[in-house]
Design a protein around this motif. Structure first.
Motif, mmCIF file in Angstrom:
data_model
loop_
_atom_site.group_PDB
_atom_site.id
_atom_site.type_symbol
_atom_site.label_atom_id
_atom_site.label_comp_id
_atom_site.label_asym_id
_atom_site.label_seq_id
_atom_site.Cartn_x
_atom_site.Cartn_y
_atom_site.Cartn_z
ATOM 1 N N ASP A 55 -24.151 46.106 121.434
ATOM 2 C CA ASP A 55 -22.883 46.597 121.615
ATOM 3 C C ASP A 55 -22.200 46.684 120.101
ATOM 4 O O ASP A 55 -21.470 47.468 120.122
ATOM 5 C CB ASP A 55 -22.223 45.733 122.307
ATOM 6 C CG ASP A 55 -22.675 45.573 123.732
ATOM 7 O OD1 ASP A 55 -23.396 46.500 124.187
ATOM 8 O OD2 ASP A 55 -22.259 44.613 124.797
ATOM 9 N N ASN A 56 -22.512 45.650 119.312
ATOM 10 C CA ASN A 56 -21.709 45.708 117.994
ATOM 11 C C ASN A 56 -22.105 46.977 116.884
ATOM 12 O O ASN A 56 -21.641 47.126 116.226
ATOM 13 C CB ASN A 56 -22.028 44.505 117.102
ATOM 14 C CG ASN A 56 -23.676 44.400 116.719
ATOM 15 O OD1 ASN A 56 -24.617 44.643 117.463
ATOM 16 N ND2 ASN A 56 -23.850 43.923 115.356
ATOM 17 N N LEU A 57 -23.444 47.876 117.465
ATOM 18 C CA LEU A 57 -23.379 49.021 116.860
ATOM 19 C C LEU A 57 -22.974 50.163 117.356
ATOM 20 O O LEU A 57 -23.443 51.293 116.878
ATOM 21 C CB LEU A 57 -25.088 49.174 116.401
ATOM 22 C CG LEU A 57 -25.346 47.946 115.429
ATOM 23 C CD1 LEU A 57 -27.068 47.993 115.290
ATOM 24 C CD2 LEU A 57 -24.835 48.167 114.173
ATOM 25 N N LEU A 58 -22.510 49.934 118.551
ATOM 26 C CA LEU A 58 -21.989 51.316 119.315
ATOM 27 C C LEU A 58 -20.552 51.565 118.802
ATOM 28 O O LEU A 58 -19.550 51.487 119.224
ATOM 29 C CB LEU A 58 -21.933 50.892 120.814
ATOM 30 C CG LEU A 58 -23.236 50.601 121.598
ATOM 31 C CD1 LEU A 58 -23.089 50.195 122.967
ATOM 32 C CD2 LEU A 58 -24.102 51.757 121.280
ATOM 33 N N THR A 59 -20.562 52.142 117.600
ATOM 34 C CA THR A 59 -19.400 52.552 116.749
ATOM 35 C C THR A 59 -19.596 53.701 116.269
ATOM 36 O O THR A 59 -20.547 54.533 116.061
ATOM 37 C CB THR A 59 -19.324 51.392 115.718
ATOM 38 O OG1 THR A 59 -20.131 51.427 114.717
ATOM 39 C CG2 THR A 59 -19.078 50.107 116.064
ATOM 40 N N ARG A 60 -18.445 54.395 115.899
ATOM 41 C CA ARG A 60 -18.396 55.773 115.245
ATOM 42 C C ARG A 60 -19.235 55.700 114.086
ATOM 43 O O ARG A 60 -19.812 56.685 113.704
ATOM 44 C CB ARG A 60 -16.912 56.152 115.249
ATOM 45 C CG ARG A 60 -16.645 57.547 114.804
ATOM 46 C CD ARG A 60 -15.005 57.897 114.619
ATOM 47 N NE ARG A 60 -14.864 59.051 114.186
ATOM 48 C CZ ARG A 60 -14.826 60.365 115.078
ATOM 49 N NH1 ARG A 60 -14.613 60.099 116.524
ATOM 50 N NH2 ARG A 60 -14.752 61.585 114.633
ATOM 51 N N ARG A 61 -19.151 54.662 113.167
ATOM 52 C CA ARG A 61 -19.699 54.526 112.012
ATOM 53 C C ARG A 61 -21.169 54.696 112.143
ATOM 54 O O ARG A 61 -22.010 55.302 111.610
ATOM 55 C CB ARG A 61 -19.350 53.467 111.256
ATOM 56 C CG ARG A 61 -20.021 53.202 110.080
ATOM 57 C CD ARG A 61 -19.605 51.910 109.227
ATOM 58 N NE ARG A 61 -18.315 52.180 108.580
ATOM 59 C CZ ARG A 61 -17.413 51.280 108.224
ATOM 60 N NH1 ARG A 61 -17.771 49.994 108.550
ATOM 61 N NH2 ARG A 61 -16.285 51.341 107.703
ATOM 62 N N SER A 62 -21.717 54.189 113.135
ATOM 63 C CA SER A 62 -23.283 54.167 113.514
ATOM 64 C C SER A 62 -23.800 55.705 113.521
ATOM 65 O O SER A 62 -24.975 55.912 113.107
ATOM 66 C CB SER A 62 -23.780 53.009 114.614
ATOM 67 O OG SER A 62 -23.488 51.960 114.332
ATOM 68 N N SER A 67 -27.828 60.013 107.972
ATOM 69 C CA SER A 67 -28.198 59.000 107.296
ATOM 70 C C SER A 67 -27.833 57.532 107.866
ATOM 71 O O SER A 67 -28.631 56.627 107.974
ATOM 72 C CB SER A 67 -27.668 59.125 105.912
ATOM 73 O OG SER A 67 -27.791 57.862 105.016
ATOM 74 N N SER A 68 -26.680 57.359 108.470
ATOM 75 C CA SER A 68 -26.102 56.402 109.148
ATOM 76 C C SER A 68 -27.051 55.957 110.485
ATOM 77 O O SER A 68 -27.384 54.867 110.534
ATOM 78 C CB SER A 68 -24.748 56.330 109.459
ATOM 79 O OG SER A 68 -24.512 57.380 110.321
ATOM 80 N N LEU A 69 -27.235 56.965 110.897
ATOM 81 C CA LEU A 69 -28.230 56.768 112.152
ATOM 82 C C LEU A 69 -29.632 56.387 111.727
ATOM 83 O O LEU A 69 -30.280 55.580 112.449
ATOM 84 C CB LEU A 69 -28.374 58.219 113.016
ATOM 85 C CG LEU A 69 -27.509 58.349 114.319
ATOM 86 C CD1 LEU A 69 -27.807 59.805 114.745
ATOM 87 C CD2 LEU A 69 -27.893 57.510 115.363
ATOM 88 N N ALA A 70 -30.117 56.897 110.756
ATOM 89 C CA ALA A 70 -31.545 56.379 110.463
ATOM 90 C C ALA A 70 -31.299 54.962 109.903
ATOM 91 O O ALA A 70 -32.306 54.156 110.201
ATOM 92 C CB ALA A 70 -31.803 57.306 109.441
ATOM 93 N N SER A 71 -30.416 54.601 109.189
ATOM 94 C CA SER A 71 -30.285 53.477 108.715
ATOM 95 C C SER A 71 -30.159 52.399 110.032
ATOM 96 O O SER A 71 -30.710 51.322 110.127
ATOM 97 C CB SER A 71 -28.903 53.183 107.970
ATOM 98 O OG SER A 71 -28.701 51.842 107.504
ATOM 99 N N VAL A 72 -29.484 52.704 110.871
ATOM 100 C CA VAL A 72 -29.344 51.669 112.009
ATOM 101 C C VAL A 72 -30.614 51.537 113.016
ATOM 102 O O VAL A 72 -31.089 50.640 113.204
ATOM 103 C CB VAL A 72 -28.110 52.251 113.095
ATOM 104 C CG1 VAL A 72 -28.243 51.606 114.475
ATOM 105 C CG2 VAL A 72 -26.871 52.247 112.357
#
Length: 83
Positions: A55-62, A67-72
């Motif tokens: 749940d804590n990664l279900l953010t717009r930033r993720s 690049s942000s998706l790959a990092s997550v």
């Protein structure tokens, strides 16, 4: 990994531009990623990489960029076992 994420975005993201023309840091929301499409992208990423978004990664930033998706995803994958 980036190529797989681009394929998922092509299939599920409903973007207004081809993913091959996007830079890794380009904002996906600025090219049409909606909240509904984000859910579809999340489900496809979970299946493709065998991960589960907490749940804590279900953010717009993720989901803001390739690049942000790959990092997550990298952060969610268990560390490789060494022999």
């Amino acid at each position: 990994m980036e190529d797989r994420i681009r394929k998922i975005l092509t299939d599920c993201g409903r973007l207004s531009v081809p993913t091959q023309g996007l830079g890794a840091q380009d904002n996906l929301y600025e090219v049409g990623l909606s909240s509904l499409a984000t859910v579809n992208v999340m489900l496809a990423v979970e299946e493709a990489f065998d991960v589960e978004f907490p749940d804590n990664l279900l953010t717009r930033r993720s989901f803001e960029s390739i690049s942000s998706l790959a990092s997550v995803v990298n952060g969610l994958k268990p560390p490789a076992l060494t022999s």
